[in-house]
Design a protein around this motif. Structure first.
Motif, PDB file in Angstrom:
ATOM      1  N   ALA A  87       0.846  -1.273   0.075  1.00  0.00           N
ATOM      2  CA  ALA A  87       0.150   0.007   0.092  1.00  0.00           C
ATOM      3  C   ALA A  87       0.882   1.321  -0.068  1.00  0.00           C
ATOM      4  O   ALA A  87       1.923   1.347   0.608  1.00  0.00           O
ATOM      5  CB  ALA A  87      -0.988  -0.054   1.317  1.00  0.00           C
ATOM      6  N   ASP A  88       0.421   2.255  -0.799  1.00  0.00           N
ATOM      7  CA  ASP A  88       1.072   3.494  -0.746  1.00  0.00           C
ATOM      8  C   ASP A  88       0.820   4.380   0.169  1.00  0.00           C
ATOM      9  O   ASP A  88       1.617   5.223   0.786  1.00  0.00           O
ATOM     10  CB  ASP A  88       0.872   4.337  -1.863  1.00  0.00           C
ATOM     11  CG  ASP A  88       1.342   3.594  -3.144  1.00  0.00           C
ATOM     12  OD1 ASP A  88       2.542   3.386  -3.217  1.00  0.00           O
ATOM     13  OD2 ASP A  88       0.546   3.279  -4.153  1.00  0.00           O
ATOM     14  N   GLY A  89      -0.290   4.266   1.066  1.00  0.00           N
ATOM     15  CA  GLY A  89      -0.623   5.071   2.107  1.00  0.00           C
ATOM     16  C   GLY A  89      -1.801   4.697   2.861  1.00  0.00           C
ATOM     17  O   GLY A  89      -2.529   3.766   2.313  1.00  0.00           O
ATOM     18  N   PHE A  90      -1.829   4.880   4.231  1.00  0.00           N
ATOM     19  CA  PHE A  90      -2.942   4.650   5.107  1.00  0.00           C
ATOM     20  C   PHE A  90      -3.445   6.025   5.379  1.00  0.00           C
ATOM     21  O   PHE A  90      -2.813   6.613   6.348  1.00  0.00           O
ATOM     22  CB  PHE A  90      -2.330   3.639   6.164  1.00  0.00           C
ATOM     23  CG  PHE A  90      -3.539   3.671   7.339  1.00  0.00           C
ATOM     24  CD1 PHE A  90      -5.015   3.850   7.469  1.00  0.00           C
ATOM     25  CD2 PHE A  90      -3.062   3.558   8.921  1.00  0.00           C
ATOM     26  CE1 PHE A  90      -5.513   3.765   8.599  1.00  0.00           C
ATOM     27  CE2 PHE A  90      -3.796   3.656   9.784  1.00  0.00           C
ATOM     28  CZ  PHE A  90      -5.134   3.842   9.668  1.00  0.00           C
ATOM     29  N   PHE A  91      -4.752   6.470   5.253  1.00  0.00           N
ATOM     30  CA  PHE A  91      -5.104   7.649   5.422  1.00  0.00           C
ATOM     31  C   PHE A  91      -6.166   7.946   6.646  1.00  0.00           C
ATOM     32  O   PHE A  91      -7.010   6.722   6.657  1.00  0.00           O
ATOM     33  CB  PHE A  91      -5.888   8.165   4.223  1.00  0.00           C
ATOM     34  CG  PHE A  91      -5.037   8.405   3.060  1.00  0.00           C
ATOM     35  CD1 PHE A  91      -4.199   9.384   2.797  1.00  0.00           C
ATOM     36  CD2 PHE A  91      -4.785   7.296   2.045  1.00  0.00           C
ATOM     37  CE1 PHE A  91      -3.168   9.691   1.906  1.00  0.00           C
ATOM     38  CE2 PHE A  91      -3.608   7.500   1.061  1.00  0.00           C
ATOM     39  CZ  PHE A  91      -3.349   8.547   0.857  1.00  0.00           C
ATOM     40  N   SER A  92      -6.230   8.902   7.387  1.00  0.00           N
ATOM     41  CA  SER A  92      -7.299   9.100   8.476  1.00  0.00           C
ATOM     42  C   SER A  92      -7.700  10.447   8.148  1.00  0.00           C
ATOM     43  O   SER A  92      -6.808  11.489   7.685  1.00  0.00           O
ATOM     44  CB  SER A  92      -6.475   9.113   9.671  1.00  0.00           C
ATOM     45  OG  SER A  92      -7.265   9.735  10.741  1.00  0.00           O
ATOM     46  N   TYR A  93      -8.950  10.979   8.417  1.00  0.00           N
ATOM     47  CA  TYR A  93      -9.405  12.030   7.989  1.00  0.00           C
ATOM     48  C   TYR A  93      -9.037  13.077   9.177  1.00  0.00           C
ATOM     49  O   TYR A  93      -8.989  14.241   9.045  1.00  0.00           O
ATOM     50  CB  TYR A  93     -10.967  12.394   8.118  1.00  0.00           C
ATOM     51  CG  TYR A  93     -11.385  11.627   6.814  1.00  0.00           C
ATOM     52  CD1 TYR A  93     -10.894  11.708   5.636  1.00  0.00           C
ATOM     53  CD2 TYR A  93     -12.516  10.687   6.891  1.00  0.00           C
ATOM     54  CE1 TYR A  93     -11.238  11.127   4.360  1.00  0.00           C
ATOM     55  CE2 TYR A  93     -13.378  10.222   5.684  1.00  0.00           C
ATOM     56  CZ  TYR A  93     -12.499  10.303   4.712  1.00  0.00           C
ATOM     57  OH  TYR A  93     -13.181   9.867   3.485  1.00  0.00           O
ATOM     58  N   GLN A  94      -8.264  12.663  10.188  1.00  0.00           N
ATOM     59  CA  GLN A  94      -7.673  13.545  11.094  1.00  0.00           C
ATOM     60  C   GLN A  94      -6.486  13.848  10.774  1.00  0.00           C
ATOM     61  O   GLN A  94      -5.644  14.710  11.346  1.00  0.00           O
ATOM     62  CB  GLN A  94      -7.714  12.617  12.625  1.00  0.00           C
ATOM     63  CG  GLN A  94      -8.921  12.207  13.178  1.00  0.00           C
ATOM     64  CD  GLN A  94      -8.941  11.682  14.610  1.00  0.00           C
ATOM     65  OE1 GLN A  94      -9.193  12.526  15.291  1.00  0.00           O
ATOM     66  NE2 GLN A  94      -8.688  10.481  14.841  1.00  0.00           N
ATOM     67  N   GLY A  95      -5.917  13.248   9.685  1.00  0.00           N
ATOM     68  CA  GLY A  95      -4.620  13.712   9.228  1.00  0.00           C
ATOM     69  C   GLY A  95      -3.411  13.437   9.973  1.00  0.00           C
ATOM     70  O   GLY A  95      -2.310  13.838   9.706  1.00  0.00           O
ATOM     71  N   ASN A  96      -3.639  11.928  10.751  1.00  0.00           N
ATOM     72  CA  ASN A  96      -2.411  11.779  11.451  1.00  0.00           C
ATOM     73  C   ASN A  96      -1.769  10.708  10.832  1.00  0.00           C
ATOM     74  O   ASN A  96      -1.036  10.046  11.619  1.00  0.00           O
ATOM     75  CB  ASN A  96      -2.682  11.641  12.864  1.00  0.00           C
ATOM     76  CG  ASN A  96      -4.058  10.628  13.028  1.00  0.00           C
ATOM     77  OD1 ASN A  96      -4.540  10.108  12.317  1.00  0.00           O
ATOM     78  ND2 ASN A  96      -4.322  10.541  14.283  1.00  0.00           N
ATOM     79  N   LYS A  97      -1.921  10.274   9.721  1.00  0.00           N
ATOM     80  CA  LYS A  97      -1.642   9.170   8.890  1.00  0.00           C
ATOM     81  C   LYS A  97      -0.884   9.766   7.842  1.00  0.00           C
ATOM     82  O   LYS A  97      -0.110  10.666   7.575  1.00  0.00           O
ATOM     83  CB  LYS A  97      -2.566   8.027   8.777  1.00  0.00           C
ATOM     84  CG  LYS A  97      -3.404   7.416  10.027  1.00  0.00           C
ATOM     85  CD  LYS A  97      -2.386   6.550  11.065  1.00  0.00           C
ATOM     86  CE  LYS A  97      -3.221   6.368  12.068  1.00  0.00           C
ATOM     87  NZ  LYS A  97      -2.253   5.635  13.015  1.00  0.00           N
ATOM     88  N   ALA A  98      -1.200   8.884   6.634  1.00  0.00           N
ATOM     89  CA  ALA A  98      -0.480   9.370   5.472  1.00  0.00           C
ATOM     90  C   ALA A  98      -1.242  10.641   4.775  1.00  0.00           C
ATOM     91  O   ALA A  98      -2.408  10.982   5.175  1.00  0.00           O
ATOM     92  CB  ALA A  98      -0.653   8.220   4.257  1.00  0.00           C
ATOM     93  N   THR A  99      -0.627  11.483   4.195  1.00  0.00           N
ATOM     94  CA  THR A  99      -1.129  12.653   3.398  1.00  0.00           C
ATOM     95  C   THR A  99      -0.437  12.578   1.836  1.00  0.00           C
ATOM     96  O   THR A  99       0.625  12.139   1.646  1.00  0.00           O
ATOM     97  CB  THR A  99      -0.634  13.928   3.901  1.00  0.00           C
ATOM     98  OG1 THR A  99       0.720  14.225   4.003  1.00  0.00           O
ATOM     99  CG2 THR A  99      -1.417  14.131   5.347  1.00  0.00           C
ATOM    100  N   ILE A 100      -1.400  13.008   0.992  1.00  0.00           N
ATOM    101  CA  ILE A 100      -0.870  13.533  -0.335  1.00  0.00           C
ATOM    102  C   ILE A 100      -0.173  14.610  -0.423  1.00  0.00           C
ATOM    103  O   ILE A 100      -1.026  15.630  -0.036  1.00  0.00           O
ATOM    104  CB  ILE A 100      -1.892  13.015  -1.475  1.00  0.00           C
ATOM    105  CG1 ILE A 100      -2.256  11.426  -1.559  1.00  0.00           C
ATOM    106  CG2 ILE A 100      -1.495  13.499  -2.867  1.00  0.00           C
ATOM    107  CD1 ILE A 100      -3.342  11.043  -2.735  1.00  0.00           C
TER     108      ILE A 100
END
Length: 232
Positions: free
Chosen positions: A45-58
């Motif tokens: 996986a290229d990223g693991f995203f959280s809407y809290q912004g504390n995981k991956a970001t593009i």
């Protein structure tokens, strides 16, 4: 001799006026944009995203220069974006790919001519993010760069609804029960177990949500590919 000298002076003056006209205006030939994913990444996986912004970001960072190769500051840059996903591939059936935002966002360059944008994703699986950046500080506006980047991702918003709530739990629990599932593997280490739950619960408890609306993906009818096409 005087005629030659006069022609030389006219040429120098013309070049000076041309240079002055180019100064401070965005020039695509000397501007650039970079695409990257910061934060959590793993082998599949290229990223693991959280809407809290504390995981991956593009992160899409744009450098705006004029045709004299000098930075253009306080230039308004527009980022336009959308997403296409493959519902027949790694995404759970009925899951929507999603980009947090409104499909278009503005930023202003710094003294160095740089502006950076951050995007978050919902859903999970194979997808293509389409994006372009355009300088609006000129008339007509200047297209600077754009790309279609294939990536594979996970998010605590399992169903791509734009909110992390009990509907996502219904997507997660079968994977937890079976110990397998692409989107449920939130800590990048199979099997799906309580360690993944520790990654999911903070967003569920916070009711993490997309800010400023969201852009749904395509309907999933076009096959994009699987996670062997991830960008990293």
């Amino acid at each position: 001799m005087k005629k030659v000298l006069m022609l030389g002076l006219v040429a120098v003056a013309t070049l000076g006026l041309t240079g002055s006209a180019m100064a401070g205006l965005p020039c695509a030939a000397y501007s650039s944009a970079s695409f990257s994913i910061g934060g959590t990444a793993c082998g599949d996986a290229d990223g693991f995203f959280s809407y809290q912004g504390n995981k991956a970001t593009i992160d899409i960072c744009v450098t705006v220069n004029d045709c004299l190769q000098s930075p253009v500051d306080t230039c308004t840059v527009r980022l336009d974006y959308g997403i296409k996903y493959d519902a027949q591939g790694d995404l759970n059936a009925g899951t929507n790919g999603r980009v947090c935002g409104t499909g278009s966002t503005l930023g202003q360059t710094s003294a160095n001519g740089v502006v950076c944008f951050e995007l978050l994703l919902g859903g999970g699986g194979a997808a293509v993010l389409d994006w372009t950046v355009t300088a609006q500080c000129a008339s007509p506006e200047v297209f600077l760069a754009g790309a279609s980047d294939t990536l594979c991702y996970r998010a605590t918003d399992f169903n791509g609804s734009g909110n992390v709530n009990f509907f996502d739990t219904f997507k997660y629990l079968p994977q937890l029960n079976s110990g397998a599932g692409y989107t449920g593997n939130l800590n990048c280490a199979p099997p799906v177990n309580f360690f993944d739950t520790f990654q999911y619960l903070p967003d569920l408890n916070a009711g993490a949500a997309c800010v400023g609306g969201s852009i749904f993906g395509a309907d999933g009818t076009a096959v994009i590919g699987d996670c062997s096409g991830k960008i990293n």
